[in-house]
Design a protein around this motif. Structure first.
Motif, short mmCIF file in Angstrom:
data_model
loop_
_atom_site.label_atom_id
_atom_site.label_comp_id
_atom_site.label_asym_id
_atom_site.label_seq_id
_atom_site.Cartn_x
_atom_site.Cartn_y
_atom_site.Cartn_z
N VAL B 46 54.70 30.07 42.03
CA VAL B 46 54.69 29.76 43.47
C VAL B 46 55.86 30.40 44.21
CG1 VAL B 46 53.31 27.66 43.44
CG2 VAL B 46 55.74 27.53 42.96
N GLN B 49 54.80 35.19 44.39
CA GLN B 49 53.42 34.75 44.35
C GLN B 49 52.42 35.66 43.67
OE1 GLN B 49 52.51 33.55 48.30
NE2 GLN B 49 53.83 31.81 48.20
N LEU B 64 57.82 25.48 34.94
CA LEU B 64 56.38 25.24 34.83
C LEU B 64 55.87 25.65 33.45
CD1 LEU B 64 55.04 26.23 38.38
CD2 LEU B 64 55.79 24.01 37.52
N VAL B 86 47.76 21.86 38.96
CA VAL B 86 46.96 21.98 40.18
C VAL B 86 47.15 20.74 41.06
CG1 VAL B 86 44.59 22.05 41.07
CG2 VAL B 86 45.27 23.56 39.21
N ALA B 87 47.33 19.56 40.42
CA ALA B 87 47.55 18.33 41.19
C ALA B 87 48.83 18.40 42.00
CB ALA B 87 47.60 17.13 40.24
N ARG B 88 49.79 19.21 41.57
CA ARG B 88 51.06 19.32 42.27
C ARG B 88 51.12 20.50 43.23
NH1 ARG B 88 51.04 16.46 38.29
NH2 ARG B 88 52.53 14.80 37.84
N TYR B 89 50.57 21.63 42.81
CA TYR B 89 50.72 22.84 43.62
C TYR B 89 49.41 23.34 44.22
CZ TYR B 89 55.53 22.99 42.12
OH TYR B 89 56.84 22.68 41.91
N GLY B 90 48.30 22.64 43.94
CA GLY B 90 47.02 23.07 44.50
C GLY B 90 46.39 24.18 43.68
N PHE B 92 45.95 26.98 44.38
CA PHE B 92 46.65 28.24 44.63
C PHE B 92 47.27 28.77 43.34
CE2 PHE B 92 50.62 30.45 45.58
CZ PHE B 92 50.16 31.43 46.43
N LEU B 116 22.65 42.25 51.66
CA LEU B 116 22.36 42.47 53.08
C LEU B 116 22.26 43.97 53.36
CD1 LEU B 116 22.16 40.47 55.50
CD2 LEU B 116 24.45 41.21 56.12
N ALA B 119 19.17 45.46 51.66
CA ALA B 119 17.94 45.14 52.38
C ALA B 119 17.82 46.02 53.61
CB ALA B 119 17.95 43.66 52.77
N GLY B 120 18.93 46.17 54.33
CA GLY B 120 18.94 47.01 55.52
C GLY B 120 18.56 48.45 55.18
N VAL B 123 14.79 48.74 54.24
CA VAL B 123 13.91 48.71 55.40
C VAL B 123 13.98 50.05 56.14
CG1 VAL B 123 13.62 47.70 57.70
CG2 VAL B 123 13.95 46.22 55.71
N TYR B 124 15.20 50.58 56.26
CA TYR B 124 15.38 51.85 56.98
C TYR B 124 14.67 52.99 56.27
CZ TYR B 124 17.68 55.96 58.84
OH TYR B 124 17.91 57.18 59.40
N GLY B 127 10.81 52.72 56.37
CA GLY B 127 10.24 52.92 57.69
C GLY B 127 10.26 54.39 58.13
#
Lengths: 177, 154
Positions: B46, B49, B64, B86-90, B92, B116, B119-120, B123-124, B127
């Motif tokens: 922490v 980081q 730690l 995790v209970a102390r520092y999340g 993260f 996405l 698919a685009g 379709v292009y 067509g």
């Protein structure tokens, strides 16, 4: 429909850029605390001031208090110290934890610079701080009347921090039952 | 030159990753130590980081690492030992974030973008009508006929 499929990725990309741009201006050291709303973990710390009683979990609560982690080796704590002295003079209750430090050094700090704390305990191993999720000093927690953590401040408390966030929150907590 | 390069490459391979774990921190039991070591590689420091607590020289990272080893020596499972931090520092501190409601976008966002976009693109492409081949000019027709004739004559 086809138009939408074309525009959607561009929109999504624009949103991502927005998110990342906002992220650039965030301080990565400001991590969310896991302690908010929880009771302070049980601890019983030895005295820093010779002949004093130290600091225990039972000392917290009753009235909203600041719990300030400091250390004699901490440079940012020097910058913060005058602010703590001022708050103490204004009657703000502050307890101190001398974190990962020798109690003698922590005591010398208080003698040399002034003592802003009601009670102060020595956390030589740093374990009490780790139980609170402390990542460095100075760090300050706001403890409410029930002994629960309501706010965590990372780094030195500045004038702005006090007038914008910490002071108003202390006022609100005082009004709580 | 080549020899220098290959020697340098060999030395670079030897270097490996330098862990910050000090001998006095390590557990006596090599099995437990191995578990603690592999867990600590996935736990973020922490203070600095972007390093794991295994790599970091920060004093808090050392604390730690020691706490992690205490938990493991006390009989915690890997999950329990990680949950303690995790209970102390999340979450993260987890270099590999768990799959949860608030991390779904992180884990599956790129896949969603790929789908996405795919698919685009599909379709292009579908067509689009294939381009018509241009008709031959009169002189090209004549040339072609001549070529074909010559071929048949052979």
């Amino acid at each position: 429909m086809r138009r939408l499929l074309f525009i959607a990725p561009i929109l999504a990309f624009a949103v991502l850029i927005g998110v990342f741009f906002a992220g650039l201006h965030r301080d990565p050291t400001l991590l969310p605390s896991m302690m908010i709303g929880k009771r302070v973990p049980t601890f019983d710390l030895a005295a820093v001031r010779p002949g004093d009683q130290g600091l225990r979990t039972g000392d917290l609560g009753g009235e909203p208090v600041l719990l300030n982690y400091y250390a004699s080796w901490c440079v940012a704590c020097r910058a913060e110290h005058p602010m703590l002295m001022r708050l103490r003079a204004e009657g703000v209750p502050i307890h101190g934890v001398d974190w990962k430090d020798e109690p003698e050094a922590g005591n010398k700090w208080l003698i040399d610079r002034g003592d802003p704390y009601l009670r102060v305990g020595n956390d030589r191993s740093g374990r009490t701080g780790i139980d609170m999720g402390v990542s460095g000093v100075p760090e300050t927690f706001i403890i409410d009347k029930q002994g629960r953590v309501r706010y965590r401040h990372v780094g030195a408390i500045t004038e702005e921090d006090w007038s914008q966030k910490i002071g108003p929150l202390m006022q609100r907590l005082k009004a709580e039952s | 030159m080549r020899r220098i390069l290959s020697t340098a490459a060999a030395l670079a391979l030897l270097a490996g990753s330098a862990a910050a774990v000090e001998p006095d921190e390590q557990l006596r039991d090599p099995k437990l130590e191995a578990r603690a070591h592999s867990l600590s590689r996935d736990l973020r420091c922490v203070v600095c980081q972007n390093q794991s607590i295994d790599d970091s020289d920060a004093a808090l990272a050392r604390d730690l690492r020691i706490i992690l080893r205490e938990r493991i020596a006390a009989g915690d499972t890997d999950d329990q030992a990680v949950a303690f931090l995790v209970a102390r520092y999340g979450s993260f501190v987890q270099l590999k974030p768990p799959i949860r409601g608030d991390t779904l976008a992180l884990w599956f966002g790129p896949l969603a973008v790929l789908l996405l976009g795919g698919a685009g693109a599909a379709v292009y492409i579908r067509g689009r009508s294939p381009a018509k081949a241009a008709a031959l000019t009169v002189s090209e027709e004549a040339e072609l006929a001549e070529l074909l004739e010559r071929d048949e004559a052979r």
